[in-house]
Design an enzyme around this catalytic site. Sequence first.
Site, PDB file in Angstrom:
ATOM      1  N   LYS A  29       0.900  -1.313  -0.047  1.00  0.00           N
ATOM      2  CA  LYS A  29      -0.161  -0.026   0.006  1.00  0.00           C
ATOM      3  C   LYS A  29       0.901   1.263  -0.044  1.00  0.00           C
ATOM      4  O   LYS A  29       2.022   1.195   0.125  1.00  0.00           O
ATOM      5  CB  LYS A  29      -1.002  -0.045   1.391  1.00  0.00           C
ATOM      6  N   TYR A  69     -12.438  -2.773  -3.676  1.00  0.00           N
ATOM      7  CA  TYR A  69     -12.874  -2.709  -2.209  1.00  0.00           C
ATOM      8  C   TYR A  69     -14.419  -2.567  -2.123  1.00  0.00           C
ATOM      9  O   TYR A  69     -15.067  -2.291  -1.071  1.00  0.00           O
ATOM     10  CB  TYR A  69     -12.283  -1.659  -1.379  1.00  0.00           C
ATOM     11  N   ARG A 105      -1.764 -14.784   4.029  1.00  0.00           N
ATOM     12  CA  ARG A 105      -2.610 -14.013   5.006  1.00  0.00           C
ATOM     13  C   ARG A 105      -1.950 -14.121   6.408  1.00  0.00           C
ATOM     14  O   ARG A 105      -1.889 -13.265   7.204  1.00  0.00           O
ATOM     15  CB  ARG A 105      -4.074 -14.408   4.944  1.00  0.00           C
ATOM     16  N   THR A 111      -5.814  -7.936  10.363  1.00  0.00           N
ATOM     17  CA  THR A 111      -6.038  -6.602   9.710  1.00  0.00           C
ATOM     18  C   THR A 111      -5.545  -5.393  10.550  1.00  0.00           C
ATOM     19  O   THR A 111      -5.050  -4.501  10.195  1.00  0.00           O
ATOM     20  CB  THR A 111      -7.506  -6.499   9.381  1.00  0.00           C
ATOM     21  N   ARG A 122       2.354  -7.334   9.091  1.00  0.00           N
ATOM     22  CA  ARG A 122       1.772  -6.082   9.799  1.00  0.00           C
ATOM     23  C   ARG A 122       2.293  -6.071  11.463  1.00  0.00           C
ATOM     24  O   ARG A 122       2.188  -5.063  12.090  1.00  0.00           O
ATOM     25  CB  ARG A 122       0.383  -6.229   9.867  1.00  0.00           C
ATOM     26  N   VAL A 129      -4.703   0.513  12.074  1.00  0.00           N
ATOM     27  CA  VAL A 129      -5.188  -0.378  11.057  1.00  0.00           C
ATOM     28  C   VAL A 129      -5.371   0.411   9.682  1.00  0.00           C
ATOM     29  O   VAL A 129      -5.380  -0.108   8.832  1.00  0.00           O
ATOM     30  CB  VAL A 129      -6.900  -0.849  11.545  1.00  0.00           C
ATOM     31  N   HIS A 135      -1.805  -5.354   1.414  1.00  0.00           N
ATOM     32  CA  HIS A 135      -3.086  -6.054   0.995  1.00  0.00           C
ATOM     33  C   HIS A 135      -2.743  -7.364   0.668  1.00  0.00           C
ATOM     34  O   HIS A 135      -1.684  -7.715  -0.099  1.00  0.00           O
ATOM     35  CB  HIS A 135      -3.694  -5.364  -0.025  1.00  0.00           C
ATOM     36  N   GLU A 146      -9.400 -10.039  -7.568  1.00  0.00           N
ATOM     37  CA  GLU A 146      -8.588  -9.140  -7.520  1.00  0.00           C
ATOM     38  C   GLU A 146      -7.523  -8.915  -8.641  1.00  0.00           C
ATOM     39  O   GLU A 146      -7.337  -7.994  -9.133  1.00  0.00           O
ATOM     40  CB  GLU A 146      -8.199  -8.987  -6.154  1.00  0.00           C
TER      41      GLU A 146
HETATM   42  P1  IDP Z   1      -7.844  -6.967   5.360  1.00  0.00           P
HETATM   43  O1  IDP Z   1      -6.935  -5.983   4.559  1.00  0.00           O
HETATM   44  O2  IDP Z   1      -6.888  -7.435   6.423  1.00  0.00           O
HETATM   45  O3  IDP Z   1      -8.236  -8.055   4.347  1.00  0.00           O
HETATM   46  P2  IDP Z   1     -10.542  -5.834   5.316  1.00  0.00           P
HETATM   47  O4  IDP Z   1     -11.519  -6.049   6.484  1.00  0.00           O
HETATM   48  O5  IDP Z   1     -10.745  -6.402   4.024  1.00  0.00           O
HETATM   49  O6  IDP Z   1      -8.960  -6.257   5.841  1.00  0.00           O
HETATM   50  O7  IDP Z   1     -10.255  -4.113   5.187  1.00  0.00           O
HETATM   51  C1  IDP Z   1      -9.566  -3.624   4.020  1.00  0.00           C
HETATM   52  C2  IDP Z   1      -8.780  -2.477   4.428  1.00  0.00           C
HETATM   53  O8  IDP Z   1      -9.394  -1.671   4.962  1.00  0.00           O
HETATM   54  C3  IDP Z   1      -7.750  -2.903   5.636  1.00  0.00           C
HETATM   55  O9  IDP Z   1      -6.557  -3.483   5.267  1.00  0.00           O
HETATM   56  C4  IDP Z   1      -7.399  -1.542   6.307  1.00  0.00           C
HETATM   57  O10 IDP Z   1      -6.675  -0.841   5.332  1.00  0.00           O
HETATM   58  C5  IDP Z   1      -8.829  -0.908   6.087  1.00  0.00           C
HETATM   59  N1  IDP Z   1      -9.679  -0.908   7.216  1.00  0.00           N
HETATM   60  C6  IDP Z   1     -10.307  -1.871   7.767  1.00  0.00           C
HETATM   61  N2  IDP Z   1     -10.884  -1.714   9.007  1.00  0.00           N
HETATM   62  C7  IDP Z   1     -10.515  -0.520   9.080  1.00  0.00           C
HETATM   63  C8  IDP Z   1     -11.169   0.333  10.126  1.00  0.00           C
HETATM   64  O11 IDP Z   1     -11.884  -0.179  11.245  1.00  0.00           O
HETATM   65  N3  IDP Z   1     -10.935   1.547  10.005  1.00  0.00           N
HETATM   66  C9  IDP Z   1      -9.854   2.204   8.913  1.00  0.00           C
HETATM   67  N4  IDP Z   1      -9.388   1.299   7.909  1.00  0.00           N
HETATM   68  C10 IDP Z   1      -9.915   0.099   8.280  1.00  0.00           C
HETATM   69 MG    MG Z   2      -9.881  -7.806   2.689  1.00  0.00          MG
END
Ligand code: IDP
Ligand code: MG
Length: 169
Positions: A29, A69, A105, A111, A122, A129, A135, A146
Site C-alpha cells: 500500500k 474494495y 494471510r 487486519t 503487519r 489499521v 493487502h 482481484e
Molecule cells: P484485510 O486488508 O485484512 O483483508 P479488510 O477487512 O478487508 O481487511 O479491510 C480492508 C482494509 O480496510 C484494511 O486492510 C484496512 O486498510 C482498512 N480498514 C479495515 N478496517 C478498518 C477500520 O476499522 N478503520 C480504518 N480502516 C480500516
Molecule cells: Mg480484505
Amino acid sequence: MICLFLTVFAYVFKTGWTGVNERTFIAVKPDGVQRRLVGEIIRRFERKGFKLVGLKFLQASDEQLRDHYRDLREKPFFNGLLKYMNSGPVVAMVWQGMDVVKTSRRMLGETNPADSLPGTIRGDYCVEVGRNVIHGSDSVESAQREISIWFKEHELVCWEESTEHWIYA
Ligand code: IDP
Ligand code: MG
C-alpha cells in the site's frame, strides 16, 4: 506449454488455479512504499518459496479501488480507505504457490496491526489499521477477482523456476 494448458483448463472450467498453481493478489500500500518496505516484503515472499508471476508499480485509479474494495462500500471507513489507497503509488503483485492465499494471510498478520503477532508483516512494520502497509486476498475467489482488476492476462508471466524441486517434494 504446461502453463498454457493450465490457463486454458482454468478458463474453460472456471476452477481457477489450484495446487502449486494457486495464485494470490498482494499489494504494498502507499504507506508501505513511502516507508521503503517494498524490498522487505518481496524478500519475505521470495524466501518463503512463492513464485512471482506479476508485478507493477502504479498509482491506482479511483475506479480500480472502488471495484477492489466494493464489499466494504457500506463501511464508515470506506472513503478514508479510498483516499489512503490513492495517496501515492502502490506495488501490485501476483504470487503463486501451494496454499499461497491462506499462507500469505498468515504472513501478513491480522487486519489490525495491534492484533498481529511479531514475525508477521503487519506485526513487525505498522501500528494502525488505517496504515497497515499491505493487502492480501482473503480467499481463492477474491484472489481471482482481484487479479483480474489489477492485471491483464498477458501481464502475468508463466516461467519455470529452477528451484521448484527444492521447494516441492
Ligand atoms: P484485510 O486488508 O485484512 O483483508 P479488510 O477487512 O478487508 O481487511 O479491510 C480492508 C482494509 O480496510 C484494511 O486492510 C484496512 O486498510 C482498512 N480498514 C479495515 N478496517 C478498518 C477500520 O476499522 N478503520 C480504518 N480502516 C480500516
Ligand atoms: Mg480484505
